[in-house]
Design a protein around this motif. Structure first.
Motif, PDB file in Angstrom:
ATOM      1  N   GLY A 161      91.388 -73.299  73.069  1.00 39.31           N
ATOM      2  CA  GLY A 161      92.477 -73.422  72.004  1.00 39.31           C
ATOM      3  C   GLY A 161      93.670 -72.599  72.459  1.00 39.31           C
ATOM      4  O   GLY A 161      94.498 -72.200  71.392  1.00 39.31           O
ATOM      5  N   LYS A 162      93.412 -71.851  73.497  1.00 45.97           N
ATOM      6  CA  LYS A 162      94.580 -70.695  73.985  1.00 45.97           C
ATOM      7  C   LYS A 162      94.458 -69.517  73.116  1.00 45.97           C
ATOM      8  O   LYS A 162      95.438 -68.945  72.723  1.00 45.97           O
ATOM      9  CB  LYS A 162      96.107 -71.465  73.837  1.00 45.97           C
ATOM     10  CG  LYS A 162      96.107 -72.738  74.957  1.00 45.97           C
ATOM     11  CD  LYS A 162      97.546 -72.950  74.916  1.00 45.97           C
ATOM     12  CE  LYS A 162      97.803 -74.360  75.831  1.00 45.97           C
ATOM     13  NZ  LYS A 162      99.063 -74.994  75.677  1.00 45.97           N
TER      14      LYS A 162
ATOM     15  N   TRP B   4      79.714 -59.054  62.166  1.00 37.50           N
ATOM     16  CA  TRP B   4      80.440 -59.855  63.046  1.00 37.50           C
ATOM     17  C   TRP B   4      80.946 -61.214  62.384  1.00 37.50           C
ATOM     18  O   TRP B   4      80.216 -61.501  61.419  1.00 37.50           O
ATOM     19  CB  TRP B   4      79.414 -60.293  64.190  1.00 37.50           C
ATOM     20  CG  TRP B   4      79.251 -59.225  65.429  1.00 37.50           C
ATOM     21  CD1 TRP B   4      78.325 -58.232  65.251  1.00 37.50           C
ATOM     22  CD2 TRP B   4      80.015 -59.200  66.403  1.00 37.50           C
ATOM     23  NE1 TRP B   4      78.651 -57.217  66.425  1.00 37.50           N
ATOM     24  CE2 TRP B   4      79.461 -57.751  67.037  1.00 37.50           C
ATOM     25  CE3 TRP B   4      81.134 -59.681  67.149  1.00 37.50           C
ATOM     26  CZ2 TRP B   4      80.062 -57.430  68.068  1.00 37.50           C
ATOM     27  CZ3 TRP B   4      81.535 -59.416  68.287  1.00 37.50           C
ATOM     28  CH2 TRP B   4      81.258 -58.052  69.045  1.00 37.50           C
ATOM     29  N   PHE B   5      82.007 -61.582  62.805  1.00 41.53           N
ATOM     30  CA  PHE B   5      82.702 -63.082  62.207  1.00 41.53           C
ATOM     31  C   PHE B   5      82.966 -63.959  63.403  1.00 41.53           C
ATOM     32  O   PHE B   5      83.101 -63.402  64.411  1.00 41.53           O
ATOM     33  CB  PHE B   5      83.815 -62.585  61.162  1.00 41.53           C
ATOM     34  CG  PHE B   5      83.522 -61.795  60.117  1.00 41.53           C
ATOM     35  CD1 PHE B   5      83.299 -62.577  58.957  1.00 41.53           C
ATOM     36  CD2 PHE B   5      83.354 -60.522  60.052  1.00 41.53           C
ATOM     37  CE1 PHE B   5      83.067 -61.889  57.757  1.00 41.53           C
ATOM     38  CE2 PHE B   5      83.189 -59.980  59.001  1.00 41.53           C
ATOM     39  CZ  PHE B   5      83.231 -60.645  57.630  1.00 41.53           C
ATOM     40  N   SER B   6      83.013 -65.043  63.033  1.00 41.77           N
ATOM     41  CA  SER B   6      83.252 -65.984  64.002  1.00 41.77           C
ATOM     42  C   SER B   6      84.763 -66.764  63.541  1.00 41.77           C
ATOM     43  O   SER B   6      84.805 -67.315  62.578  1.00 41.77           O
ATOM     44  CB  SER B   6      82.342 -66.965  64.197  1.00 41.77           C
ATOM     45  OG  SER B   6      82.564 -68.197  64.996  1.00 41.77           O
ATOM     46  N   VAL B   7      85.540 -67.066  64.498  1.00 38.20           N
ATOM     47  CA  VAL B   7      86.654 -67.783  64.423  1.00 38.20           C
ATOM     48  C   VAL B   7      86.519 -69.072  65.244  1.00 38.20           C
ATOM     49  O   VAL B   7      86.484 -69.025  66.452  1.00 38.20           O
ATOM     50  CB  VAL B   7      87.935 -66.981  64.350  1.00 38.20           C
ATOM     51  CG1 VAL B   7      89.258 -67.705  64.375  1.00 38.20           C
ATOM     52  CG2 VAL B   7      87.898 -65.500  63.945  1.00 38.20           C
TER      53      VAL B   7
ATOM     54  N   PRO C 164      84.766 -69.971  74.973  1.00 38.47           N
ATOM     55  CA  PRO C 164      85.165 -71.253  75.270  1.00 38.47           C
ATOM     56  C   PRO C 164      85.727 -71.740  74.100  1.00 38.47           C
ATOM     57  O   PRO C 164      87.145 -72.362  74.020  1.00 38.47           O
ATOM     58  CB  PRO C 164      84.219 -72.108  75.972  1.00 38.47           C
ATOM     59  CG  PRO C 164      83.583 -70.906  76.664  1.00 38.47           C
ATOM     60  CD  PRO C 164      83.388 -69.890  75.816  1.00 38.47           C
ATOM     61  N   ASN C 165      85.084 -71.920  73.003  1.00 40.45           N
ATOM     62  CA  ASN C 165      85.276 -72.639  71.731  1.00 40.45           C
ATOM     63  C   ASN C 165      85.385 -71.938  70.464  1.00 40.45           C
ATOM     64  O   ASN C 165      85.509 -72.577  69.522  1.00 40.45           O
ATOM     65  CB  ASN C 165      84.142 -73.910  71.631  1.00 40.45           C
ATOM     66  CG  ASN C 165      84.465 -74.792  72.764  1.00 40.45           C
ATOM     67  OD1 ASN C 165      85.395 -75.412  73.199  1.00 40.45           O
ATOM     68  ND2 ASN C 165      83.166 -75.271  73.506  1.00 40.45           N
ATOM     69  N   GLU C 166      85.083 -70.642  70.518  1.00 42.75           N
ATOM     70  CA  GLU C 166      85.193 -69.974  69.537  1.00 42.75           C
ATOM     71  C   GLU C 166      85.223 -68.179  69.688  1.00 42.75           C
ATOM     72  O   GLU C 166      85.267 -68.123  70.913  1.00 42.75           O
ATOM     73  CB  GLU C 166      83.638 -69.932  68.505  1.00 42.75           C
ATOM     74  CG  GLU C 166      82.570 -69.557  69.216  1.00 42.75           C
ATOM     75  CD  GLU C 166      81.272 -69.708  68.749  1.00 42.75           C
ATOM     76  OE1 GLU C 166      81.483 -69.585  67.376  1.00 42.75           O
ATOM     77  OE2 GLU C 166      80.340 -69.776  69.216  1.00 42.75           O
ATOM     78  N   THR C 167      85.712 -67.562  68.781  1.00 42.44           N
ATOM     79  CA  THR C 167      85.870 -66.053  69.209  1.00 42.44           C
ATOM     80  C   THR C 167      85.139 -65.228  68.105  1.00 42.44           C
ATOM     81  O   THR C 167      85.001 -65.646  66.880  1.00 42.44           O
ATOM     82  CB  THR C 167      87.572 -65.859  68.939  1.00 42.44           C
ATOM     83  OG1 THR C 167      88.287 -66.714  69.654  1.00 42.44           O
ATOM     84  CG2 THR C 167      87.680 -64.309  69.361  1.00 42.44           C
TER      85      THR C 167
END
Length: 704
Positions: free
Chosen positions: A462-463, A453-456, A491-494
């Motif tokens: 941020g749409k 898993w990675f996080s963006v 909400p703030n990361e993917t």
């Protein structure tokens, strides 16, 4: 029971009465109005024939002279009415009955002559019966009993007004008996209006279906419906069979198809005349035909003696019609089969029909060629001919056969001759059962396998959307979408799941800074993230830049005074630069002359040729043409004048549009919108194209 009726039943072979016949002949119900509901094929015709016997017969069980009718039997269809007439004829034969019928499709003059001669019982259809009453050819004053057979069907066919008229014309003290397979609210309302203290007789068993009818649902491919019908007819080999269709066109097509395959077939539909329909049913009774292809006109009341098979080539529209169709077989204690042809697209409908009719059917496939050939062999082995005695001629011929051929060869030849007299069975395709749209199997997703898993650092605020995150990650890491598993936007990361075999190449391609487009940063996670499954509604666009971030709106006085409204006139347009020329005005450069009341017609040279119109005012001179005195040049002579130029709209010149020739040399000139020579009429001339009252040169000048 009346002696004459009992003798007729014994002569016909009746040992016991059916439940509905026993119920309506109860001595306690004699003389009362009845509302009877019973299963189809339960003997209702004989039942109401026995029920009205004490009302219309004399004490000795016979009729007197035939004058005005004593009983009236009303049926919905012609076939049912004529069948009721046949049944009551043998039932009341010993009583000396005189029967008459009035049904649509028959000669009304013959019916009127029969009524004039007198009858004890009249069997009729509603429409024709009403016609006879209105014409005065049928007297209902002596009617003692009225029977409505298949009353629910008559109401479905739209005979309510006719029935109300007939019942209203009959004597008020008559008996009214209503027989129906079901008793819907409309029947109950009709019974309440036209029956007196009626007694309800119910012999319908709702818990179980007709015990003498076996229901079978035969699943076939969509293109094998006709072949399945042929194989079913061959396999069951019923003495009489009915194939039901929904439309007349389908009846015609199936009749032709079965006749071409060697089946003795007749058709029965509403488009046939009454004589043709009667001949078709008589052919079935005589054995000259074995298959009847019919619409629902034959679904009610038709009783064929050896009808053992009913095939539904097309499924009916409701369960009630299915019950009435199937009720043509299994009558009077005989066994029967009701087979529904069910292609895959009609499976759900067939299930609903069986459910609504509370019927249990055997789901199977139509018999194939092997099943039919085996059934032929079994019928041949069990044929009664093996136990019969043979004549000397037949025995002598059998001896000659044995002298010339082996017994085994004779038996095989006999089997072949037997099968050749029948239609060859059809080959059926394998049925591909379509999945039910209400019970579609859920597709199981294949496991993604080991992953990382990675996080963006961009999320819903941020749409972030998967539709642009997926190609951005694939492009930055040099992978395809097959190596990417789940994408979970928070909400703030993917969080992004990437297949473990592709992680090494992904990290090598993306670089050590782990940066993506749009200044997004990627970060590797040690394990699976804690993903929140709850997702609220996407915030409104205005919430990304709320009013509070911009501060409160300043008051009016802090924004300064309002600008004064500009009340100056608008700038002049180009139209204002063009002076308006009004006829008769002082500044008119060319004032118009007063219009003359008297018009003159001039030739091309300007000479006056005729005067017509109203009288001119005193002091006016005749109109002389144009002010310069020159003649009008629009209609020039064949040769132009020396001082005039040739008119460009004529052949040989050029038109005013784009400089193209006006027409072909020597031909008719082409019309041009700018050529007004054919439309202009000089003052005093006769305009063309305006005719009629107050139009043309004979009318006064039009004032503007």
């Amino acid at each position: 029971m009346i002696t004459t009726l009992a003798d007729a039943l014994a002569k016909q072979g009746y040992d016991t009465l059916t439940p509905v016949q026993e119920a309506v002949t109860n001595p306690d119900l004699e003389g009362r109005d009845l509302l009877v509901s019973a299963q189809t094929g339960s003997g209702k015709t004989v039942g109401f024939g026995l029920a009205i016997g004490p009302t219309i017969l004399a004490e000795d069980g016979t009729f007197g002279p035939a004058t005005t009718p004593l009983a009236l039997i009303i049926a919905p269809t012609r076939e049912l009415a004529l069948q009721v007439k046949r049944e009551l004829s043998w039932l009341y034969a010993g009583a000396g009955v005189v029967m008459a019928s009035t049904v649509g499709g028959m000669d009304m003059r013959d019916e009127r002559r029969a009524l004039d001669r007198g009858a004890h019982i009249v069997v009729a259809t509603p429409g024709r019966l009403k016609d006879h009453i209105l014409r005065g050819s049928l007297d209902l004053s002596a009617i003692r009993a009225i029977v409505l057979d298949e009353a629910d069907e008559m109401l479905d066919l739209g005979f309510r007004e006719d029935l109300e008229f007939i019942l209203g014309e009959a004597p008020a003290d008559r008996r009214t008996l209503m027989f129906s397979a079901t008793v819907p609210p409309m029947i109950a309302k009709l019974a309440k209006s036209y029956q007196n203290d009626s007694y309800r007789v119910t012999t319908v068993t709702k818990e179980s279906q007709h015990a003498d009818i076996t229901y079978r649902a035969l699943q076939v491919a969509n293109h094998d419906v006709d072949n399945a019908i042929i194989n079913a007819l061959r396999f069951y080999d019923a003495p009489n069979a009915i194939v039901f269709a929904n439309t007349r066109a389908m009846v015609t097509r199936l009749t032709t198809r079965l006749a071409n395959r060697g089946f003795a077939t007749v058709a029965l539909s509403g488009e046939l005349s009454q004589q043709e329909r009667s001949h078709a049913l008589q052919a079935m009774r005589d054995g000259r035909a074995r298959v009847c292809v019919a619409t629902d006109v034959a679904a009610r009341g038709i009783d064929l003696p050896n009808l053992e098979l009913v095939i539904h080539a097309e499924l009916p529209t409701n369960a009630e019609i299915l019950l009435h169709r199937s009720g043509r077989t299994g009558r009077a204690g005989r066994k029967g089969i009701s087979a529904m042809i069910v292609p895959p697209k009609m499976k759900r409908r067939a299930q609903n029909l069986l459910k609504w009719g509370k019927l249990d059917a055997e789901w199977a496939f139509p018999p194939n060629a092997d099943d039919i050939l085996k059934a032929d062999e079994d019928r041949l082995m069990n044929d009664p001919v093996w136990t019969e005695d043979f004549t000397d001629i037949e025995t002598a011929f059998a001896t000659r056969l044995l002298e010339q051929h082996d017994a085994k060869q004779i038996a095989a030849a006999y089997l072949r001759l037997y099968q050749n007299r029948q239609s060859a069975p059809e080959h059926l395709s394998e049925v591909v059962d379509m999945p039910d749209r209400h019970e579609k199997p859920k597709r199981e997703k294949a496991a993604f396998g080991p992953s990382k898993w990675f996080s963006v650092d961009v999320g819903r605020e941020g749409k972030a959307e998967a539709r642009w995150l997926l190609p951005m990650i694939c492009k930055a890491g040099g992978i395809t979408k097959n190596e990417i598993g789940a994408i979970r936007i928070q909400p703030n990361e993917t969080f992004v799941e990437i297949s473990e075999p592709a992680v090494a190449g992904f990290l090598r391609t993306i670089g050590s800074d782990m940066s993506l487009e749009n200044q997004a940063t990627l970060k590797a996670l040690d394990g699976a993230p804690q993903i929140s499954e709850r997702r609220g509604p996407r915030p409104d666009k205005r919430e990304y830049n709320p009013r509070e971030d911009r501060g409160p709106r300043p008051p009016r006085e802090d924004r300064g005074p309002r600008k004064p409204r500009d009340t100056s006139p608008p700038p002049p347009s180009r139209q204002d630069d063009i002076p308006a020329i009004i006829p008769g005005a002082a500044d008119d450069p060319k004032p118009r002359k007063p219009r003359h009341a008297k018009a003159e017609k001039r030739d091309h040279d300007g000479a006056v040729t005729s005067k017509r119109g109203f009288d001119k005012p005193k002091g006016d001179k005749p109109y002389k043409g144009k002010s310069d005195g020159k003649p009008y040049k629009g209609k020039s002579d064949d040769k132009p004048r020396s001082d005039d130029k040739p008119f460009k709209g004529k052949p040989g010149g050029k038109s005013f549009s784009k400089g193209k020739p006006a027409g072909k040399p020597g031909g008719k000139p082409r019309a041009s919108a700018s050529d007004t020579s054919k439309r202009f009429t000089p003052p005093g001339g006769k305009p063309s194209g305006r005719k009629g009252p107050n139009k043309g040169g004979n009318a006064a000048p039009r004032r503007k």
